[in-house]
Design a protein around this motif. Sequence first.
Motif, PDB file in Angstrom:
ATOM      1  N   PRO A 144      36.574  23.323  26.678  1.00 40.03           N
ATOM      2  CA  PRO A 144      37.726  24.132  27.055  1.00 40.03           C
ATOM      3  C   PRO A 144      38.976  23.825  26.227  1.00 40.03           C
ATOM      4  O   PRO A 144      39.191  22.683  25.818  1.00 40.03           O
ATOM      5  N   VAL A 145      39.758  24.857  25.983  1.00 33.12           N
ATOM      6  CA  VAL A 145      41.074  24.695  25.378  1.00 33.12           C
ATOM      7  C   VAL A 145      42.076  25.494  26.225  1.00 33.12           C
ATOM      8  O   VAL A 145      41.776  26.603  26.667  1.00 33.12           O
ATOM      9  N   MET A 188      55.732  20.234  24.965  1.00 31.94           N
ATOM     10  CA  MET A 188      54.348  20.532  24.583  1.00 31.94           C
ATOM     11  C   MET A 188      53.461  19.306  24.758  1.00 31.94           C
ATOM     12  O   MET A 188      52.345  19.396  25.282  1.00 31.94           O
ATOM     13  N   LYS A 189      53.974  18.169  24.338  1.00 33.61           N
ATOM     14  CA  LYS A 189      53.211  16.934  24.476  1.00 33.61           C
ATOM     15  C   LYS A 189      52.950  16.608  25.944  1.00 33.61           C
ATOM     16  O   LYS A 189      51.840  16.205  26.318  1.00 33.61           O
ATOM     17  N   ASP A 190      53.967  16.796  26.789  1.00 35.31           N
ATOM     18  CA  ASP A 190      53.805  16.525  28.222  1.00 35.31           C
ATOM     19  C   ASP A 190      52.772  17.462  28.854  1.00 35.31           C
ATOM     20  O   ASP A 190      51.952  17.043  29.685  1.00 35.31           O
ATOM     21  N   ILE A 191      52.815  18.740  28.465  1.00 42.12           N
ATOM     22  CA  ILE A 191      51.861  19.714  29.017  1.00 42.12           C
ATOM     23  C   ILE A 191      50.442  19.360  28.587  1.00 42.12           C
ATOM     24  O   ILE A 191      49.509  19.404  29.384  1.00 42.12           O
ATOM     25  N   ALA A 192      50.282  18.998  27.311  1.00 33.61           N
ATOM     26  CA  ALA A 192      48.953  18.637  26.806  1.00 33.61           C
ATOM     27  C   ALA A 192      48.415  17.396  27.509  1.00 33.61           C
ATOM     28  O   ALA A 192      47.217  17.303  27.805  1.00 33.61           O
ATOM     29  N   LEU A 226      42.930  18.031  28.478  1.00 34.17           N
ATOM     30  CA  LEU A 226      41.800  18.544  27.706  1.00 34.17           C
ATOM     31  C   LEU A 226      41.857  17.931  26.315  1.00 34.17           C
ATOM     32  O   LEU A 226      42.869  17.360  25.914  1.00 34.17           O
ATOM     33  N   SER A 227      40.767  18.082  25.557  1.00 30.08           N
ATOM     34  CA  SER A 227      40.791  17.512  24.210  1.00 30.08           C
ATOM     35  C   SER A 227      41.903  18.134  23.376  1.00 30.08           C
ATOM     36  O   SER A 227      42.504  17.463  22.540  1.00 30.08           O
ATOM     37  N   GLU A 228      42.193  19.433  23.589  1.00 24.55           N
ATOM     38  CA  GLU A 228      43.360  20.058  22.954  1.00 24.55           C
ATOM     39  C   GLU A 228      43.983  21.119  23.843  1.00 24.55           C
ATOM     40  O   GLU A 228      43.289  21.787  24.623  1.00 24.55           O
ATOM     41  N   ARG A 258      50.501  25.699  17.399  1.00 25.19           N
ATOM     42  CA  ARG A 258      50.697  24.257  17.446  1.00 25.19           C
ATOM     43  C   ARG A 258      49.636  23.670  18.372  1.00 25.19           C
ATOM     44  O   ARG A 258      49.357  24.212  19.443  1.00 25.19           O
ATOM     45  N   ILE A 259      49.030  22.562  17.918  1.00 24.31           N
ATOM     46  CA  ILE A 259      47.835  22.012  18.567  1.00 24.31           C
ATOM     47  C   ILE A 259      48.098  20.568  18.970  1.00 24.31           C
ATOM     48  O   ILE A 259      48.464  19.744  18.126  1.00 24.31           O
TER      49      ILE A 259
END
Length: 286
Positions: free
Chosen positions: A21-22, A36-40, A45-47, A64-65
């Motif tokens: 899943p992404v 973005m970092k906090d959400i990831a 998930l792996s990404e 952005r990944i």
Amino acid sequence: MKYLNFKQVDVFPNEAFKGNPVAVIFDADDLTSEQMKDIASWTNLSETTFVCKPEDENADYKLRIFTPNNELPFAGHPTIGSSFAILQNGLVPKNKNYLVQECGVGLVKIDFTEDKTYFSLPEPKISELQDRQFDGIIDSLGIKKSDVVHSKNINIGAEWLTLELKNASIVKNIEPNFKLMEQYIYEGTTGVTIFGKNKEDKDTTFEVRSFAPKEGVDEDPVCGSGNGCVAVMNDLYGLLEEKEFSNSQGECINRNGRVYIKKENVLKLGGVSKIMIDGTIAIEKQ
């Protein structure tokens, strides 16, 4: 509170809920890198990807990944899953039958067919593993030097220490020592990808496993960039005569993924995507 469109896509599944899943978040231009970092980290998930307006006029969108720990310049399964979600979200491509993604490695061409999405691999950078690094990695895998057929450090935007092993059976039976492995994944390298020829499964050619403990993902369920490095290794050593083949990945962690590789003018990697969650995500305004 601000609400952004959100889709969670299963990428490379060979059966329902057995791919990788992404999480894809749209209209993300106003989010900070820290958000973005906090959400990831939260999606775990792996990404997780963030779709933004392109800066390059030739691109359809900018992506952005993020892993749970870091931002990546490029990754395979997020590229495939995000491009599929973007089309499902209503984007009309600038060009017929393909998208152009802007990301950390530049522009990536993505072809879409009736049932699969393919991206053209970025130009690889290939180097040798250092002797100390090679010895440390095989120790962390619990295998012998004689089990390794070929080894290279391959960078296609994401960099993987890539090892071909004698067969798929050795690949499947490995129980990695991740603490030890981390010591030999140097800064700038995503992780370790191993693969071996799959003699038991006539539907796929190679069994693949990818480990990225420093990114917060001990074992990636089905890894696009890792399989991209397998494609580069196959091309480099001429392991197969076929111009098209497929790999299996994920069995060791109860997944069932299929990755498709073909060589036209360039190497292309693709697979199936399915949207499993479709809704919105709540973002606190800064």
